[in-house]
Design a protein around this motif. Sequence first.
Motif, PDB file in Angstrom:
ATOM      1  N   GLY A 144     -14.297  74.915   0.811  1.00 12.39           N
ATOM      2  CA  GLY A 144     -13.499  73.875   0.163  1.00 12.39           C
ATOM      3  C   GLY A 144     -14.134  72.502   0.228  1.00 12.39           C
ATOM      4  N   PHE A 145     -14.905  72.243   1.277  1.00 11.29           N
ATOM      5  CA  PHE A 145     -15.550  70.944   1.408  1.00 11.29           C
ATOM      6  C   PHE A 145     -16.982  70.936   0.882  1.00 11.29           C
ATOM      7  CE2 PHE A 145     -12.438  70.614   5.053  1.00 11.29           C
ATOM      8  CZ  PHE A 145     -11.591  69.729   4.393  1.00 11.29           C
ATOM      9  N   TYR A 146     -17.703  72.049   1.049  1.00 12.95           N
ATOM     10  CA  TYR A 146     -19.118  72.079   0.675  1.00 12.95           C
ATOM     11  C   TYR A 146     -19.381  72.690  -0.697  1.00 12.95           C
ATOM     12  CZ  TYR A 146     -20.889  70.829   5.352  1.00 12.95           C
ATOM     13  OH  TYR A 146     -21.200  70.174   6.513  1.00 12.95           O
ATOM     14  N   ASN A 161     -23.337  76.924   4.087  1.00  8.64           N
ATOM     15  CA  ASN A 161     -21.947  76.468   4.088  1.00  8.64           C
ATOM     16  C   ASN A 161     -21.189  76.910   2.844  1.00  8.64           C
ATOM     17  OD1 ASN A 161     -22.017  74.812   6.579  1.00  8.64           O
ATOM     18  ND2 ASN A 161     -23.528  73.637   5.419  1.00  8.64           N
ATOM     19  N   GLY A 162     -21.729  77.922   2.166  1.00  8.14           N
ATOM     20  CA  GLY A 162     -21.053  78.428   0.974  1.00  8.14           C
ATOM     21  C   GLY A 162     -21.138  77.494  -0.211  1.00  8.14           C
ATOM     22  N   ALA A 225      -7.260  59.953   6.362  1.00 12.57           N
ATOM     23  CA  ALA A 225      -8.720  59.889   6.214  1.00 12.57           C
ATOM     24  C   ALA A 225      -9.311  61.034   7.025  1.00 12.57           C
ATOM     25  CB  ALA A 225      -9.260  58.553   6.701  1.00 12.57           C
ATOM     26  N   ILE A 226      -9.929  61.987   6.339  1.00 11.78           N
ATOM     27  CA  ILE A 226     -10.639  63.059   7.030  1.00 11.78           C
ATOM     28  C   ILE A 226     -12.064  62.562   7.252  1.00 11.78           C
ATOM     29  CG2 ILE A 226     -11.328  65.482   6.986  1.00 11.78           C
ATOM     30  CD1 ILE A 226      -9.116  66.009   4.985  1.00 11.78           C
ATOM     31  N   ILE A 227     -12.489  62.559   8.506  1.00  6.43           N
ATOM     32  CA  ILE A 227     -13.764  61.931   8.867  1.00  6.43           C
ATOM     33  C   ILE A 227     -14.633  62.926   9.617  1.00  6.43           C
ATOM     34  CG2 ILE A 227     -14.843  60.029  10.127  1.00  6.43           C
ATOM     35  CD1 ILE A 227     -12.269  58.448   9.768  1.00  6.43           C
ATOM     36  N   PHE A 273     -15.710  70.479   8.091  1.00  2.00           N
ATOM     37  CA  PHE A 273     -15.882  69.283   7.266  1.00  2.00           C
ATOM     38  C   PHE A 273     -17.286  68.728   7.475  1.00  2.00           C
ATOM     39  CE2 PHE A 273     -15.225  64.745   6.232  1.00  2.00           C
ATOM     40  CZ  PHE A 273     -14.581  64.877   5.008  1.00  2.00           C
ATOM     41  N   PRO A 274     -17.938  68.217   6.421  1.00  2.00           N
ATOM     42  CA  PRO A 274     -19.288  67.647   6.575  1.00  2.00           C
ATOM     43  C   PRO A 274     -19.327  66.579   7.667  1.00  2.00           C
ATOM     44  CG  PRO A 274     -18.738  67.852   4.254  1.00  2.00           C
ATOM     45  CD  PRO A 274     -17.485  68.178   5.014  1.00  2.00           C
TER      46      PRO A 274
END
Length: 344
Positions: A144-146, A161-162, A225-227, A273-274
């Motif tokens: 979902g993130f990458y 990471n897909g 904020a996703i960090i 998450f990155p």
Amino acid sequence: MLEATKVVLNAYIKEVAKQNGVADATQKFSVTPAATQRLIAQIRESNWFLKRINIIPVINQKGEAIGLGSSGMIASRTDTSGGKTRKTKVAHSMKAMPYLCEQVNFDTHIRYSQLDAFAHLKNFNTIISNQTREQINANKITIGFYGASCEANTNSTTNPNGEDVCKGWFQAIRDHNSKAMLTQGKTVDEIRIGEGGDFINLDLAVMNVKGLLHDACENDADLIAIIGTDLLAYEKAKFYAKNGNTPSEKAKIEETQVIGTYGGLPAVSVPGFPPSGILVTSYKNLSIYIQEGSIRRSVGKQNDERDQVENFESMNIAYVIEQIEKAAAVEFDNVKLWIDGAWV
């Protein structure tokens, strides 16, 4: 495989077949609507982050985001005594994101020796069901993130990471609202965070990302904020360097874990998450759509040539941002930090 293991394995396979109304679960079958709901419930329960976002079964393989949530001013007043009528307002007027559910395979195996090791346990069925489910669902978050593309043949070596499995939420911003993706500062293709950079600290970086949101939702109460972990560690290291020798300040560091708020928003760290990423949105603005009737499985297929039991599972999924203009991010590969006298 031990004979005792075969007995409990066959019992497990029969139970899966019974739950899905099929004669043989080792042959590919379509998961029933009831079993689909159970699977979605398992997905949500497997991870705290998946509990907070939307996991939604949809009928159509392609379409537009359902548009969950609302933003902007809905409250109003109308004096109806003079003949005027009250008028409803759309919950939000932001553009809808298109989606396409793509087939994603989650194929796994368990070695005979592993099965033999826990075949005697009373909760064998639960163990074998959950053996890889947790990792499969963790993969869903990472993709979902990458996720940047949907390739016919993926390569986990070059895309660990897909990145090539399915388009994720960052890619949705790139494709459908690119102005909300911060890609560079004063230096081409670099976003520098630190003394002398584009943003002196993480607070300013998050604040600027938040400023890329649609005006109607910039002050919504559910924003987070996703960090990434590298950014949090960098900020924490600076805080320790400045205050670590002061007992009262050091206590504050340990108590808040330095993640309290950044840029005025609650800050969270999400596995997968990155490390150098920033994403400003709300939990309920992120969705995973699963097309109804698309889940296919086969369970417990024995492969004696490899001494393993194989499970095959596929489903058509899409990563959707419900209100695309209520999400903004940094291009995480472009983020640079000032470390040991250089931007790295």
